[in-house]
Design an enzyme around this catalytic site. Structure first.
Site, PDB file in Angstrom:
ATOM      1  N   SER A  42       4.929 -10.033   9.270  1.00  0.00           N
ATOM      2  CA  SER A  42       5.656 -10.101  10.271  1.00  0.00           C
ATOM      3  C   SER A  42       4.872  -8.638  11.306  1.00  0.00           C
ATOM      4  CB  SER A  42       6.981  -9.526   9.730  1.00  0.00           C
ATOM      5  OG  SER A  42       6.980  -8.529   8.536  1.00  0.00           O
ATOM      6  N   HIS A 155       7.829 -13.403   3.705  1.00  0.00           N
ATOM      7  CA  HIS A 155       7.056 -12.863   2.255  1.00  0.00           C
ATOM      8  C   HIS A 155       7.008 -14.148   1.351  1.00  0.00           C
ATOM      9  CE1 HIS A 155       6.802  -8.558   4.187  1.00  0.00           C
ATOM     10  NE2 HIS A 155       6.142  -9.380   5.192  1.00  0.00           N
ATOM     11  N   GLU A 164      13.583  -8.341   3.123  1.00  0.00           N
ATOM     12  CA  GLU A 164      13.390  -7.493   1.810  1.00  0.00           C
ATOM     13  C   GLU A 164      14.656  -6.746   1.932  1.00  0.00           C
ATOM     14  OE1 GLU A 164      11.129  -4.399   2.914  1.00  0.00           O
ATOM     15  OE2 GLU A 164       9.650  -5.698   4.176  1.00  0.00           O
ATOM     16  N   GLU A 201       5.393  -8.757  -1.671  1.00  0.00           N
ATOM     17  CA  GLU A 201       5.387  -7.729  -2.203  1.00  0.00           C
ATOM     18  C   GLU A 201       6.039  -7.441  -3.695  1.00  0.00           C
ATOM     19  OE1 GLU A 201       7.898  -6.088   1.306  1.00  0.00           O
ATOM     20  OE2 GLU A 201       6.043  -5.864   1.895  1.00  0.00           O
ATOM     21  N   ASP A 238      16.167  -5.095   4.580  1.00  0.00           N
ATOM     22  CA  ASP A 238      14.656  -5.279   5.776  1.00  0.00           C
ATOM     23  C   ASP A 238      14.292  -6.954   6.456  1.00  0.00           C
ATOM     24  OD1 ASP A 238      12.574  -5.144   7.744  1.00  0.00           O
ATOM     25  OD2 ASP A 238      11.120  -5.557   6.468  1.00  0.00           O
ATOM     26  N   GLU A 266      16.971  -2.043   7.650  1.00  0.00           N
ATOM     27  CA  GLU A 266      15.880  -1.928   8.644  1.00  0.00           C
ATOM     28  C   GLU A 266      15.825  -3.274  10.057  1.00  0.00           C
ATOM     29  OE1 GLU A 266      11.317  -0.804   6.446  1.00  0.00           O
ATOM     30  OE2 GLU A 266      10.591  -2.314   8.176  1.00  0.00           O
ATOM     31  N   ASP A 291      10.664  -0.320  12.549  1.00  0.00           N
ATOM     32  CA  ASP A 291       9.279  -0.398  11.739  1.00  0.00           C
ATOM     33  C   ASP A 291       9.081  -0.972  13.321  1.00  0.00           C
ATOM     34  OD1 ASP A 291       7.252  -1.598  11.378  1.00  0.00           O
ATOM     35  OD2 ASP A 291       8.614  -2.948   9.563  1.00  0.00           O
ATOM     36  N   LYS A 316       3.298   3.544   9.478  1.00  0.00           N
ATOM     37  CA  LYS A 316       2.397   2.186   9.124  1.00  0.00           C
ATOM     38  C   LYS A 316       1.116   2.856   9.458  1.00  0.00           C
ATOM     39  CE  LYS A 316       5.078  -1.695   8.059  1.00  0.00           C
ATOM     40  NZ  LYS A 316       6.060  -2.867   8.553  1.00  0.00           N
ATOM     41  N   HIS A 344       4.430   0.672   2.624  1.00  0.00           N
ATOM     42  CA  HIS A 344       3.153  -0.720   2.691  1.00  0.00           C
ATOM     43  C   HIS A 344       2.742  -1.822   3.448  1.00  0.00           C
ATOM     44  CE1 HIS A 344       5.773  -3.120   0.390  1.00  0.00           C
ATOM     45  NE2 HIS A 344       5.625  -2.480   1.732  1.00  0.00           N
ATOM     46  N   ARG A 345       1.842  -2.477   3.702  1.00  0.00           N
ATOM     47  CA  ARG A 345       2.384  -3.753   4.709  1.00  0.00           C
ATOM     48  C   ARG A 345       2.440  -5.051   3.538  1.00  0.00           C
ATOM     49  NH1 ARG A 345       1.652  -3.393  10.157  1.00  0.00           N
ATOM     50  NH2 ARG A 345       2.999  -4.689  10.024  1.00  0.00           N
ATOM     51  N   LYS A 367       7.916   2.757   1.074  1.00  0.00           N
ATOM     52  CA  LYS A 367       8.390   1.798   0.494  1.00  0.00           C
ATOM     53  C   LYS A 367       7.288   1.175   0.250  1.00  0.00           C
ATOM     54  CE  LYS A 367       9.076  -1.364   3.628  1.00  0.00           C
ATOM     55  NZ  LYS A 367       9.602  -2.611   4.935  1.00  0.00           N
TER      56      LYS A 367
HETATM   57  P1  PGA Z   1       4.635  -6.753   7.002  1.00  0.00           P
HETATM   58  O1  PGA Z   1       6.088  -6.654   6.540  1.00  0.00           O
HETATM   59  O2  PGA Z   1       3.692  -5.748   6.536  1.00  0.00           O
HETATM   60  O3  PGA Z   1       4.535  -8.477   6.836  1.00  0.00           O
HETATM   61  O4  PGA Z   1       4.302  -6.500   7.944  1.00  0.00           O
HETATM   62  C1  PGA Z   1       7.193  -4.974   6.183  1.00  0.00           C
HETATM   63  C2  PGA Z   1       7.846  -4.860   6.982  1.00  0.00           C
HETATM   64  O5  PGA Z   1       8.423  -5.597   7.531  1.00  0.00           O
HETATM   65  O6  PGA Z   1       8.399  -3.852   6.719  1.00  0.00           O
HETATM   66 ZN    ZN Z   2       9.637  -4.002   8.277  1.00  0.00          ZN
END
Ligand code: PGA
Ligand code: ZN
Length: 399
Positions: A42, A155, A164, A201, A238, A266, A291, A316, A344-345, A367
């Site tokens: 995402s 995800h 999430e 995840e 999230d 988030e 984010d 990130k 993380h991703r 996270k």
């Molecule tokens: P992504 O998701 O690594 O797929 O972008 C993580 C997030 O949105 O926090």
């Molecule tokens: Zn996010």
């Protein structure tokens, strides 16, 4: 001075099985270190550019051989003989060599792999842990983990549109205690779900009636574990609103927060909806996390601070592409009273750089997925080792 002798790039794979970039740096004296970059699903519009070989169908357009080539030729040549201890200079050379706003020429994946590997090598050369090298004498606080225990959105192949559903053990007195509390909740959640398949995840990815049912099941698991939801352990979401088919409103969130022990949300809105961000942050006293809104970009963070868009930022490394720029963003956030959550991703690897980064920067939260899939668990295990290394001087972030 310890000089860079050579840099080697190679294509390896991430946790979704997609190709990604690893860089390995060698010093004159034979010491070496490597780092692997993660990859999101995402992803926001304002993130640094991930270079993939779109035309090369051998890997369905996902290989990273051009990025690898950029490391082996252009980057290796430009950084040869640079002092490994001068991270600012290394990152400046990388940024200038690329010369574009979103690191489109060399690829942020090529640049970040080298930037992280050089930090690790400098730490090895100094014979100190990475978190000590990146931080200072006050870097002895472990972050509270946000564990993504139910996966939805892009995800997971289920019917939940919130990406999430996380737990945060707020009352833990140590990092190991935070992990014990989370372990119990995850095991209890597992025992009440019919389908315990996991998403990207490591969180469970069941089909449920709706988002509220996911929240209710998590509350039940917290209570089954002997904890009080909202006090000992809170719920964090999230939404990843960029990916939603149907946007959610400010009222939706304020009602949800009234009804459930949710302490952090988030990306409740899309990355350009500055007005809604500002209003929600004003209308609630929980943590609102940017984010995709900020994309770990100092200019966007500056705008968000002026606009009072959020009170926390997700960090990130690969959204911006160098360690130095990431550290600047974290400093700006802290200087302005925003909390930082190192992240993380969804496509991640065995690299545990972010665990050290969280401690080095005194970030209150990290996270990095559920207690499943080794690329997620590796970060928690690294934090347990850091806690052990810090011994009596270690503490955990408090809310
Ligand atoms: P992504 O998701 O690594 O797929 O972008 C993580 C997030 O949105 O926090
Ligand atoms: Zn996010």
């Amino acid at each position: 001075m310890a000089k860079i002798k050579n840099i080697k790039g190679r294509q390896v794979f991430d946790s979704r099985g997609n190709p990604t970039v690893e860089a390995e740096i060698f010093l004159d004296d034979g010491l070496h270190a490597s780092s692997i970059v993660p990859s999101g699903a995402s992803t926001g519009t304002y993130e640094a550019f991930e270079l993939r070989d779109k035309e090369n169908k051998n890997y369905l357009g996902k290989s990273v051989f051009k990025a690898i080539d950029n490391i082996n030729v252009l980057i290796a040549k430009s950084l040869k003989n640079t002092d490994i201890n001068d991270q600012t200079k290394i990152d400046k050379i990388l940024i200038e060599l690329d010369g574009t706003e979103q690191k489109k020429k060399l690829g942020a994946n090529a640049i970040l792999a080298v930037s992280m590997a050089s930090c690790k090598l400098a730490a090895i050369k100094k014979n100190v842990s990475l978190f000590k090298h990146l931080g200072n004498s006050k870097s002895n606080q472990l972050p509270i983990p946000l564990l993504n225990i139910i996966n939805g959105g892009v995800h997971a192949k289920n019917n939940l549109d919130i990406q999430e559903f996380m737990i945060r053990p707020d009352k833990a007195k140590s990092f190991s205690e935070a992990m014990r509390m989370s372990f119990l909740v995850i095991q209890n959640l597992k025992s009440i779900l019919d389908n315990t398949n996991v998403g990207d995840e490591g969180g469970f990815a069941p089909n449920l009636q709706n988002n509220e049912e996911a929240i209710k099941i998590i509350i039940k698991s917290i209570e089954m574990s002997g904890f009080k939801a909202g006090e000992d352990i809170s719920i964090c979401l999230d939404v990843a609103a960029n990916e939603l088919d149907k946007p959610k409103t400010i009222e939706y969130y304020t009602n949800l927060v009234k009804k459930f022990p949710i302490k952090s949300i988030e990306d409740p809105f899309t990355e350009d909806d500055w007005d809604s961000w500002r209003q929600l942050t004003k209308n609630t006293n929980i943590q609102i996390v940017g984010d995709d809104l900020f994309a770990t970009n100092i200019k966007r963070l500056e705008k968000g601070i002026k606009n009072k868009s959020s009170n926390a930022i997700l960090v990130k490394l690969n959204q911006i592409g160098t360690v130095s720029e990431t550290l600047k963003v974290i400093k700006m956030a802290h200087d302005n009273g925003l909390k930082t959550i190192i992240s993380h991703r969804s496509g991640d690897t065995e690299d545990t750089f972010i665990a050290d980064l969280a401690v080095a920067t005194n970030s209150s939260q990290i996270k990095t997925g559920s207690l499943a899939r080794s690329e997620r668990v590796a970060k928690y295990n690294r934090l347990l080792r850091i806690e052990e290394e810090l011994g009596n001087s270690s503490k955990i972030a408090k809310f």
